[in-house]
Write an enzyme that holds these catalytic residues in place. Structure first.
Site, PDB file in Angstrom:
ATOM      1  N   SER A 255      18.263   7.459  -4.955  1.00 55.68           N
ATOM      2  CA  SER A 255      18.417   6.635  -3.399  1.00 55.68           C
ATOM      3  C   SER A 255      16.602   6.539  -3.307  1.00 55.68           C
ATOM      4  CB  SER A 255      19.162   6.170  -2.051  1.00 55.68           C
ATOM      5  OG  SER A 255      18.461   6.270  -1.895  1.00 55.68           O
TER       6      SER A 255
ATOM      7  N   TYR B 191      21.246  11.631   4.466  1.00 61.34           N
ATOM      8  CA  TYR B 191      21.196  11.095   3.396  1.00 61.34           C
ATOM      9  C   TYR B 191      19.944  11.299   2.295  1.00 61.34           C
ATOM     10  CZ  TYR B 191      22.170   7.241   0.475  1.00 61.34           C
ATOM     11  OH  TYR B 191      22.234   6.395  -0.748  1.00 61.34           O
TER      12      TYR B 191
END
Length: 258
Positions: free
Chosen positions: A142, A153
């Site tokens: 990501s 995350y």
């Protein structure tokens, strides 16, 4: 987006997190390009999606190594004992808030969700790929490795990037490629299985809105991508067209390098 019929003819592929979103788009594209595909997810909706593709499915929780072994063993049984491509797609932000508001158990949950499935499933498939001296692992990372309000995350996906770069060095002598696509903000159909709780109040909705604003502002194209655009990049990396690419994390975020 156009597909390339026959690009994966004779190839056996496994896609994790394939019940919805990017994972499902990848599985559909691989099937359309002639791969024999196994879809893996812990949600039973993966059974419906696999049936619609005429593909096989394995139910497994990849946050544990036992689940990863179940997934790879089950996939090998369904693919006549061979895996050529593994797409590690499990992951996703559970909460969206400034780091100081994360509880310790929430931080651990984010890492379990977005780093360990890739670690475990890659470890489970690696002996098979080494024995065959071939294969490709595509990790879905990501551009949130550089972003706000989802720091655990971000850290997990940073770990995915490090795994990609380092394992590529170990795996190259066996003819194995390890690559990653770092997905940017992506418009996807409504999720059938939620990643986490919905915002509870105006403050939490504002925290999430700031993620969206920062993601768009950080792109050159000033928009979210589509699941088809993400799947196209992932399938390219998995294909022989990318045969001289390994250890690379390809940003797919409209010009945001992550």
């Amino acid at each position: 987006m156009s597909v390339h019929p026959g690009r994966f003819a004779g190839r056996k592929a496994v896609v994790t997190g394939a019940a919805q979103g990017i994972g499902l788009a990848v599985a559909r594209r691989l099937a359309a390009e002639s791969a024999d595909v196994v879809l893996v997810d812990r949600s039973e909706t993966v059974l419906e999606e696999a049936a619609a593709l005429g593909a096989a499915a394995v139910l497994a929780d990849l946050e544990t190594y036992e689940g990863a072994e179940t997934a790879i063993t089950g996939a090998l049984e369904r693919l006549d004992g061979r895996i050529d491509v593994l797409v590690n797609n499990v992951g996703g932000t559970i909460w969206a808030k400034p780091y100081e508001h994360y509880a310790p158990d929430e931080i651990e949950a984010e890492v379990r969700r977005s780093l360990f499935p890739t670690l475990w499933t890659t470890r489970a498939v690696l002996p098979h790929l080494i024995a065959r001296r071939s294969g490709t692992v595509v990790n879905v990372s990501s551009i949130a490795t550089r972003g706000i309000h989802r720091i655990p995350y971000s850290a997990a996906k940073g770990g995915v990037n490090a795994l990609t770069a380092s394992l590529a060095m170990e795996a190259a002598p066996y003819g194995i490629r390890i690559v990653a696509a770092a997905a940017g903000g992506t418009e996807a159909p409504p999720r059938r299985v939620a990643r986490g709780p919905a915002p509870r109040d105006d403050r939490e909705r504002e925290w999430y809105r700031r993620i969206v604003d920062q993601t768009v502002d950080s792109t050159l194209l000033k928009r979210y991508g589509t699941v088809a655009e993400q799947a196209a990049a992932i399938c390219f990396l998995a294909s022989d067209e990318a045969s001289y690419i390994t250890g690379t994390v390809l940003p797919v975020g409209g010009g945001d390098p992550g």
